[in-house]
Each structure stands twice: as C-alpha cells, then as structure tokens.
Write an enzyme that holds these catalytic residues in place. Sequence first.
Site, PDB file in Angstrom:
ATOM      1  N   ASP A  67       0.794  -1.101   0.135  1.00  0.00           N
ATOM      2  CA  ASP A  67      -0.071  -0.061   0.089  1.00  0.00           C
ATOM      3  C   ASP A  67       0.919   1.296   0.253  1.00  0.00           C
ATOM      4  O   ASP A  67       1.775   1.438   0.913  1.00  0.00           O
ATOM      5  CB  ASP A  67      -0.960  -0.098   1.406  1.00  0.00           C
ATOM      6  CG  ASP A  67      -1.951   1.043   1.371  1.00  0.00           C
ATOM      7  OD1 ASP A  67      -2.858   0.823   1.966  1.00  0.00           O
ATOM      8  OD2 ASP A  67      -1.766   2.096   0.408  1.00  0.00           O
ATOM      9  N   ILE A  68       0.768   1.891  -1.163  1.00  0.00           N
ATOM     10  CA  ILE A  68       1.557   3.185  -1.160  1.00  0.00           C
ATOM     11  C   ILE A  68       1.359   4.202  -0.159  1.00  0.00           C
ATOM     12  O   ILE A  68       2.109   5.209   0.308  1.00  0.00           O
ATOM     13  CB  ILE A  68       1.612   4.046  -2.360  1.00  0.00           C
ATOM     14  CG1 ILE A  68      -0.116   4.373  -2.760  1.00  0.00           C
ATOM     15  CG2 ILE A  68       2.197   2.997  -3.350  1.00  0.00           C
ATOM     16  CD1 ILE A  68      -0.300   5.372  -3.755  1.00  0.00           C
ATOM     17  N   TYR A 167     -12.203  12.953  -6.664  1.00  0.00           N
ATOM     18  CA  TYR A 167     -11.166  12.447  -7.529  1.00  0.00           C
ATOM     19  C   TYR A 167     -10.414  13.679  -8.481  1.00  0.00           C
ATOM     20  O   TYR A 167      -9.295  13.932  -8.357  1.00  0.00           O
ATOM     21  CB  TYR A 167     -11.900  11.492  -8.503  1.00  0.00           C
ATOM     22  CG  TYR A 167     -10.678  10.944  -9.763  1.00  0.00           C
ATOM     23  CD1 TYR A 167     -11.154  11.312 -10.977  1.00  0.00           C
ATOM     24  CD2 TYR A 167      -9.672  10.191  -9.559  1.00  0.00           C
ATOM     25  CE1 TYR A 167     -10.439  10.811 -12.172  1.00  0.00           C
ATOM     26  CE2 TYR A 167      -9.032   9.751 -10.435  1.00  0.00           C
ATOM     27  CZ  TYR A 167      -9.236   9.895 -11.798  1.00  0.00           C
ATOM     28  OH  TYR A 167      -8.454   9.557 -12.835  1.00  0.00           O
TER      29      TYR A 167
END
Length: 350
Positions: A67-68, A167
Amino acid sequence: MPPVPASTFDRGARRNAAVLVTGAGGEVGHGLLKSMHAAGRRDLVAIDLRGVDDAQRSLCRECFVGDICETPLMHRLQAMFEITEIYHLAALLSTRTEFAPEAGHEVNVGGTMNMLRLAADQARSHGKPVKFLFPSSIAVYGCTGPNARREAGPIAEDDFNRPTTMYGCNKLYCEHLGGYYALHYRRLAQDRMDRVVDFRAIRFPGLISADTIPSGGTSDYAAEMIHAAAEGKPYACFVRPDTRIPFMTMPDAISAFLALAAADRECLSRTVYNARAFNPSAGELADLVGEHFPDAQITFEPDEQRQAILDSWPPDCDDTAARNDWGFNPQHDLRSAFEDYLVPGIKAHY
Ligand code: AKB
C-alpha cells in the site's frame, strides 16, 4: 508485508537501479509494463495493493504487494533501490471515490505525497532528479452548465479548473504538489536542491482498452459497451446518448506517457498537458459498436448522479501544447480505434 526477496539486496553497498510503477496491476499498468519491457527496460519494480499477475511479474525485477500509503514500504524502497523514474498510477477513480471520498483523498493525495517524498529523498541521496510521471485526468475540469460546455469548445489546460468530484480535486491538487516539488521544494532550506523531482503529467481522457475492462471510472461506459457486445451481452448505458467527452485508446495513452517521459526537459513549456484522440457521443459509440457487432443490445438508462459528473467534464480538450512540446500524435482516430485495435483485440479475448 511479504519478506523481502534475498535477491533484492545487492551484496554490495550499491542499491539496484529501478523504475518504479505503482498501481502496476491496473489497466494502464498492464500496458505500461509490457511496453517498457519491450523497449528493453530490465529495472522495472512493480507495486500494487493486490499484486500483479504472473505475466506482469515476468517483466519486472521485483514486485511488491503493498500500500503506497504505508510509510514502511517507502522506507524499504528507499533502502533497496536507486530509483530514476516513477510512474505513479495507483489511484481510486472518479465513481468509486464518490462513495468513499475520504478514502479517495487518502489514496490519491496521501499516496501521491508519499511517492513525491520518496522521489525527493531518492534525488537527494543519489544526486540526480527523479522523473515522476503522473496520470492526471479531465476530471480536474468543471464545465458546469450546458452553455459553458457548448460555448467552451476544446478546453485548454488553464481553463475551467473547477473539479466537481473528490477524484478531480485530488488530481488537480497533486498536479500542484508535483509542480512544487519540481520548482520550489524546500525553497528556504540552506541545503535545498534544484528540481529534485522532474514532475510531468498528462490529463488523460477516458481510456479504452481491448485487453482489460475498467472499473470505478465514470468514463467506463465506452469500454463496457464494447466488451459487452463482444460477449453477446446486453448493455444498459448509464449516460445519455448525447454525452460527449474526449477519449483515446490505451496504446495511445501508454505511448503518450512514454513520449512525455522521454522528452527533453528544455522542450517542455509546462508540467501538465492535455492529450486526447477523439470525442464521440455515447450514441455515436453505440452506432459504431452496432456496425461491428450487429447483435449488440445497447440501451440507455442514464444514472442521474454519474451523468451530472460527465456533464461537468469538457466535451473536448485542446492538446496543442502536447503536440508542439513533445510530439504527441495518437495513432488511433475513432474509426481506426475500432477497426485496427478494439474489435480485433476484443474478439481475440472472447
Ligand atoms: C474516470 O472515468 O474516472 C477516469 C478518468 C476520466 O480519469 N477514467
């Protein structure tokens, strides 16, 4: 976090050279890894929350399921690799993010911050700027109101930057973060380094792939419509037939990303570029699908909320800057996209 493969650690003090691809298991990641490996890259390191498939793994030096947003992963990457380029694809797309906007912010902004920090730490440790390729989106635009869309015509990069989705907000903010790391990072520090991150972004339109079906995007109707027809399944399109936004094929998107990465820095007049190839209405797409799949059963059942998102996106974008600065030149127009790429590619799958 799986144990780090022993092969990863170079016996010597030197770290292994690496080109990092986050979100590698996604639609763009599939095409990007394939293209870079075909071009001779043998230093590809893939990261994905759900891992990558065997075919992708065979193209990479190392692959991480990770997971970044997690700092320990960043520390391991800093210790193990000398990173020269980052293609940061990991993101939650526009539709999915509207169900969990805070999660979208954590991934799309928090994850990007982690990657920008890793790039800066890398540049300061090996002394060379890290090239950072970032997939932004037409979602950064907010052409609210039918007149704005009709009167605006093809929209240039600096117009209508008023996103109406989390987004789109995330992508626009990350564009500015990238510009900060590229031009102003630690601007008052005595030991500041110029351009630690060579940030370059494309505001991708809807992308249509013959190999994968998208998920979580508001522009997904185009790919869903074509794949459903190829499978002989009925498709209820969630937008009106007159809905018009810019698109390009996945191969053209990958080529554009790699062309921007390869461009001389001196030729770039900006860090963020539009790029598009065609902008059919959903009805025109359905007609073209029907030409190639005569038994296609496409109906239109607009989803009011998703339609409102699309009604805020531009009917077309002006990509003159990309064509002038780094020679953007998509190979597929609408008709050749179907005849030369989508129909033969999709038929091979089903
Ligand atoms: C989406 O539909 O959310 C994405 C995009 C246009 O950025 N494909």
